[in-house]
Write an enzyme that holds these catalytic residues in place. Structure first.
Site, PDB file in Angstrom:
ATOM      1  N   GLU A  71       4.842  -6.074  16.972  1.00 12.61           N
ATOM      2  CA  GLU A  71       3.660  -6.922  17.159  1.00 12.61           C
ATOM      3  C   GLU A  71       4.012  -8.315  17.667  1.00 12.61           C
ATOM      4  O   GLU A  71       3.353  -8.834  18.573  1.00 12.61           O
ATOM      5  CB  GLU A  71       2.846  -7.019  15.853  1.00 12.61           C
ATOM      6  N   HIS A 139      -4.246  -2.620   4.054  1.00 12.27           N
ATOM      7  CA  HIS A 139      -5.068  -2.234   5.204  1.00 12.27           C
ATOM      8  C   HIS A 139      -6.511  -2.692   4.974  1.00 12.27           C
ATOM      9  O   HIS A 139      -7.453  -2.028   5.398  1.00 12.27           O
ATOM     10  CB  HIS A 139      -5.052  -0.721   5.423  1.00 12.27           C
TER      11      HIS A 139
END
Lengths: 346, 337
Positions: A71, A139
């Site tokens: 990322e 998450h």
């Protein structure tokens, strides 16, 4: 090769889900501007929420780039490409994975224009599934809240297909980094839960339109109390307001649509009319965008209020897994209803 | 505690200057002298308490940045480090706008919004410096990505120190650049120390460039105090990048003449190492080399040095005479229109 088989036939009253509207938006923008490209993990097969489904077929691997799980690397790469005039769209599998690229976003992306005295601009869209969806604490972040205090970023939190498409197209054309945060329960992707309300699917015109960033929208008119909510909380708030309407209480539901810039005027105008306000957000209460809005209301509209400003948000805990606990933590319709009724008693 | 392994300079054979154009050699020397004089002046102004902020001097590392930048085309783009004055001047920033930036003046290259840690000028291909170690590597790769996609033929060169090569961002950038064959040159100024920490304490291999092989790109370790060696190595890497061959990792072995920043005397460095490296000061070494070539005379180089001094003095005058930014400037350039 996978294609978008769920796209409905073109018709004047067609209804789309958010992910269908977004796919249409990204296709239109990629056709319009050669500098737009998409990168992210597993986007060849559509990405986690099928945002990129079918893109590879039309635009090829030069403009639809499957990245390594990297990322910080691909966010930095997108920043560099944007500095040189491209318009990258980064599709994050989950917005929760953005944190390993924190430095790139907060220290580089958000500040480079400022530090350079305006020498560069960074047109870059982050497509970020946000919020809790039954997957435990890592998450379930309300990504939009975490970046809310960072100057240099814009933050969009669409809640309807119509808004999502018009805002996304504006985000791609904006010359700044834009975090485009869609709640995981709102995409309507195949196999994913879709939050139910009267507007979770909706009409999306076939003719092109844009919605400017920073302009909120009144989703339900009302006269007695203002409910400001975004993302999934907008749907829950709307369900509550519609139920209360049949019980004789007129609540106005305001969707800011963007957190940065924030349409404070729209909220103030509403509060001046209703004299009561509840602010609903999914993220943790401490440091939420609702706190900033409450301060603005206190500063600019306190004389119009007949009751204190009330916030509904998650308590200051990580989001637990057990479905009963997650439901207890994330504001639900009963909490929103109670908050509204509590204010109406004052 | 691990023993420090002292790294003494290994000076390669001096290549003859004859094949090189006199103008190129003169420009190389001039840029090195410009950086040296600029930084000595900055240090003096800082010690006098006239200059605000903090400064990280690159005294001793001039040959690496000058050799590298002279191997690039004018429209190629570099990224700079927190130790970026030399990199900026080498790429062609004016001493005036650089000095003014250090003073936080409106006429600075970043209108006084960047300061010493963020100098740069896009008009000469210098992305304003990113002072967070490692952050610039993926961004350099991204600029190279745009050059490749837009078929501009440009190359990006990423300057970083050896302290960077244990950061994730750096590894992610090398991987992406190699996988996508991006026209980028990763150039390490290995001055052996990340602030006070010797490279042998934090890296289990001897040379940074060894890491290139794990990303499938060529890597080389060169003597960074010889601008000619750096020039030739970067030229080859830039040509390779331009022709679609992908990235290269180059490690320039060099040494800081000062500490990490102005208030650091660098006392953590072994005397033997300091003395050996100080003898390799690239500027007198290159001057002596030029003077062995009949195309250069001491008087001509004296004139060149005096002209540089005048340039630096003028830059200081320019910076001091410039206006500070209007206070409203603090609110400008947060967002683009």
């Amino acid at each position: 090769m996978l294609t978008d088989r769920t796209a409905p036939a073109q018709s004047s009253n067609r209804e789309l889900t958010i992910v269908q509207a977004l796919r249409e938006a990204v296709r239109e923008e990629m056709r319009r501007d050669e500098q737009v490209f998409v990168l992210g993990e597993d986007i060849r097969i559509g990405g986690s929420f099928l945002f990129t489904l079918g893109l590879l077929d039309e635009f090829g691997p030069e403009r639809v780039l499957n990245t390594p799980i990297s990322e910080a690397g691909f966010v930095g790469l997108a920043i560099g490409a944007a500095v040189q005039g491209m318009r990258p769209i980064i599709d994050f599998q989950y917005g929760d994975f953005i944190f390993t690229a924190f430095d790139q976003i907060i220290q580089q992306c958000a500040k480079l224009r400022y530090m350079s005295g305006g020498q560069v601009s960074i047109p870059l869209v982050f497509q970020l599934p946000t919020g809790a969806s039954g997957r435990g604490a890592q998450h379930a972040n309300s990504v939009e809240t975490i970046f809310f205090g960072i100057p240099g970023l814009k933050i969009v939190t669409p809640a309807t297909p119509y808004d999502a498409k018009g805002l996304f197209k504006s985000a791609v054309r904006d010359n700044n980094p834009v975090l485009f945060c869609v709640h995981k329960h709102l995409y309507g992707s195949k196999g994913r839960q879709l939050a139910k309300s009267s507007i979770s699917r909706g009409h999306v015109p076939e003719t092109e339109y844009l919605i400017p960033l920073g302009k909120g929208d009144i989703k339900k008119r009302g006269s007695e109390i203002t409910v400001v909510a975004n993302g999934q909380m907008l749907h829950r708030s709307l369900n509550v307001a519609e139920a209360l309407e049949s019980e004789g209480l007129s609540a106005e539901v305001v969707d800011p649509r963007c957190l940065v810039p924030f349409d404070t005027e729209l909220v103030i105008d509403s509060v001046v009319r209703t004299s009561r306000i509840v602010i609903v957000e999914e993220g943790n209460e401490r440091g939420g965008w609702g706190a900033q809005l409450a301060a603005e209301i206190a500063n600019r509209a306190i004389g119009y209020l007949d009751a204190p400003v009330l916030r509904v948000a998650s308590p200051n805990v990580p989001i637990p897994f057990s479905p009963v606990l997650e439901s207890a933590v994330i504001p639900g319709e009963s909490r929103i209803r109670s908050a509204i009724l509590e204010l109406m008693d004052q | 505690m691990q023993e420090l392994s002292i790294r003494l300079p290994q000076i390669p054979d001096i290549a003859p200057l004859e094949p090189f154009d006199a103008d190129l050699l003169r420009a190389m020397y001039r840029q090195m002298v410009l950086i040296r004089q600029f930084e000595l002046k900055v240090n003096e102004l800082f010690l006098q308490g006239i200059m605000p902020g903090t400064i990280h001097l690159s005294l001793g590392q001039e040959a690496s940045v000058v050799g590298a930048c002279m191997a690039l085309e004018a429209d190629d783009v570099i990224t700079l480090t927190h130790r970026g004055h030399g990199q900026a001047l080498a790429k062609g920033l004016s001493a005036d706008s650089l000095m003014a930036e250090l003073f936080g003046k409106e006429t600075g290259c970043c209108r006084g919004k960047g300061g010493s840690l963020h100098v740069g000028d896009m008009s000469v291909g210098a992305l304003p410096a990113l002072a967070i170690v490692g952050a610039s590597s993926p961004i350099a790769a991204g600029m190279a990505f745009a050059f490749k996609r837009q078929e501009t033929g440009q190359v990006a060169l990423n300057f970083f120190g050896e302290g960077t090569v244990n950061k994730g961002d750096w590894h992610e950038a090398l991987n992406l650049a190699s996988v996508w064959k991006l026209p980028v040159v990763f150039l390490c100024e290995n001055n052996l120390y990340g602030v006070s920490t010797h490279i042998s304490e934090v890296m289990a291999i001897e040379y940074v460039a060894e890491r290139a092989s794990s990303y499938g790109m060529p890597g080389s370790t060169i003597y960074g105090n010889d601008p000619i060696i750096v020039f030739q190595t970067v030229m080859a890497a830039a040509q390779r990048a331009r022709s679609g061959g992908g990235p290269t990792l180059i490690e320039c072995l060099t040494y800081r003449r000062g500490g990490h920043k102005r208030d650091d005397p660098g006392a953590y460095r072994p005397r033997e190492e300091v003395e050996a490296w100080f003898k390799t000061d690239p500027i007198p070494a290159f001057r002596a080399r030029l003077l062995k070539d009949e195309r250069f005379s001491p008087s001509a180089l004296d004139v060149l040095e005096e002209a540089v001094t005048a340039t630096i003095d003028a830059a200081v005058d320019f910076a001091l005479a410039s206006d500070t930014p209007a206070l409203t400037a603090a609110l400008e350039f947060v967002y683009a229109d």
